[in-house]
Design an enzyme around this catalytic site. Structure first.
Site, PDB file in Angstrom:
ATOM      1  CB  THR A 139      -0.911   0.037   1.249  1.00  0.00           C
ATOM      2  OG1 THR A 139      -0.099   0.272   2.412  1.00  0.00           O
ATOM      3  CG2 THR A 139      -1.683  -1.261   1.428  1.00  0.00           C
ATOM      4  CG  ASP A 140      -0.349   4.889  -1.808  1.00  0.00           C
ATOM      5  OD1 ASP A 140       0.274   4.216  -2.671  1.00  0.00           O
ATOM      6  OD2 ASP A 140      -1.362   5.542  -2.051  1.00  0.00           O
ATOM      7  CB  CYS A 141       0.938   3.997   4.668  1.00  0.00           C
ATOM      8  SG  CYS A 141      -0.509   2.941   4.754  1.00  0.00           S
ATOM      9  CE1 TYR A 142       2.546  -0.168   8.010  1.00  0.00           C
ATOM     10  CE2 TYR A 142       0.322   0.212   7.201  1.00  0.00           C
ATOM     11  CZ  TYR A 142       1.241   0.216   8.232  1.00  0.00           C
ATOM     12  OH  TYR A 142       0.854   0.607   9.486  1.00  0.00           O
ATOM     13  N   PRO A 143       4.904   0.104   1.710  1.00  0.00           N
ATOM     14  CG  PRO A 143       6.759   1.454   1.280  1.00  0.00           C
ATOM     15  CD  PRO A 143       5.658   1.239   2.270  1.00  0.00           C
TER      16      PRO A 143
END
Length: 397
Positions: A139-143
């Site tokens: 995800t954007d916060c967990y790349p």
């Protein structure tokens, strides 16, 4: 006669009189209930037995860049990752997935398949390194998509046991009336009543000495795995509606408790991963419960003997939820090593360690005598009333 606050004041001054449950039973036989109640402040109970409905909450700490874990293995054992990004729950009975080249549907081929969550928990408590392999949801916060590393007890943020069902108040005796061996959570049951196995240590077991849980409740401080733990709720399959003898002890599985404790403070001596052939992994835990002597009734309950407690002999050869029984047998008979079923003498052995159960009670006694462990007032009772539910819902055998 006394309050928990008064007992704790004596513990803090190292003046409390503390006896193990076996010492208390001997004292009652010597001086009677009334005198024993006046002389003793705390009674310590203990057990060391299989408690497969156990597991560990683990927070790994964030990687850089961060990962939102959605699949994870600890030494090949899958951990549940449906929480926050790096929170895991490792069940004691979770089974390692086969390494490449390992085979065997029974779980007997290949060393990795014999390992389970209980073994990993034991290794972490012992300070041993554990390999982590994780796959993430990008995800954007967990790349980050994946990572592998080695962890120890000291490198992870949180590591605590949170066990949905421990400390059965009594249990069953397993036998096999069929023609083939059975591989069960009690171990191997030989055909044609070739052996019998029981799993509760009897009169020294914590909850058999407090049959209606008047002394144990939510917030009760206990000995858990060599560290300090607490009762958090009733355990799963909590069965207060179990039939009872006139002395109020249940004739089969009854109350259970959910427990929690900081695994970083535990001792691997009291937390042992184990494996049952053709059944799977589990865990053996040492749990001790202090019983405050508030009045004579406490001592009267604690004076119960193995001859006064019974368990049902259950035939595992019948593949049903409610299995037939061969009647009831006392713990005195069970601990003799032989019982009689339909006129046949059957050898019997405990799954619980009677020796280590005693050692739990002794160690907890020493903690209290040294002022290292004080008692807590429960913040709420464990419900012992299920009269509003159909009784057959609570049948356990």
């Amino acid at each position: 006669m006394r309050t928990i606050a008064e007992i704790n004041e004596k513990i803090n001054r190292k003046k409390a009189v503390v006896l193990t449950i076996e010492e208390l039973k001997a004292k009652v036989a010597e001086v009677g209930v009334a005198k024993a109640a006046k002389q003793v402040d705390v009674v310590t109970t203990g057990t060391f037995e299989q408690m497969e409905s156990s597991g560990a909450i683990i927070n790994l700490g964030h990687t850089d860049p961060p990962i939102k874990i959605r699949r994870c293995w600890l030494d090949g054992v899958p951990a549940y990752s449906g929480f926050g990004a790096v929170d895991l729950y490792l069940g004691a009975s979770s089974t390692a997935e086969p390494l490449e080249g390992e085979t065997g549907s029974s779980g007997e081929a290949g060393s990795n398949i014999l390992k389970g969550g209980g073994n990993v928990i034991e290794d972490l408590i012992a300070g041993k390194p554990v390999q982590v392999r994780a796959l993430g949801q990008v995800t954007d916060c967990y790349p980050r998509a994946s990572f592998e590393t080695t962890i120890t007890r000291d490198t992870i943020n949180q590591f605590y046991l949170f066990n949905p069902r421990n400390l059965y108040q009594n249990f069953i005796v397993g036998v096999n009336g069929g023609e083939s061996p059975l591989y069960t959570y009690l171990g191997v049951l030989q055909p044609r009543l070739g052996n019998a196995v029981y799993s509760n240590p009897g009169a020294i077991s914590p909850l058999l000495n407090d049959p209606y849980l008047k002394l144990v409740g939510i917030g009760t401080r206990i000995f858990l795995g060599g560290g300090i733990g607490y009762v958090t709720w009733e355990g799963t399959q909590h069965n207060p509606m179990q039939k009872r003898l006139p002395n109020d002890t249940p004739v089969g599985p009854a109350a259970t408790l959910a427990l929690i404790g900081d695994a970083k403070q535990m001792d691997a001596r009291w937390v042992r991963g184990c494996y049952f052939k053709n059944y799977g992994p589990s865990i053996m835990l040492g749990v001790g419960v202090p019983l405050p002597v508030l009045n004579e009734e406490v001592v009267e309950r604690c004076a119960i003997q193995d001859k006064d407690i019974v368990a049902p002999i259950v035939d595992f050869s019948i593949p049903r939820r409610v299995r037939p029984t061969f009647g009831l047998v006392s713990y005195t008979q069970l601990k003799s090593g032989r019982i009689t079923i339909d006129g046949k003498t059957v050898r019997v052995a405990p799954l619980a360690s009677i020796f280590l159960s005693r050692q739990v009670a002794i160690e907890l006694k020493q903690w209290i005598q040294l002022g290292k462990f004080t008692l807590t007032e429960p913040v709420a009772p464990i419900s012992m009333d299920r009269s509003f539910l159909p009784q057959d819902r609570w049948k356990e055998f």
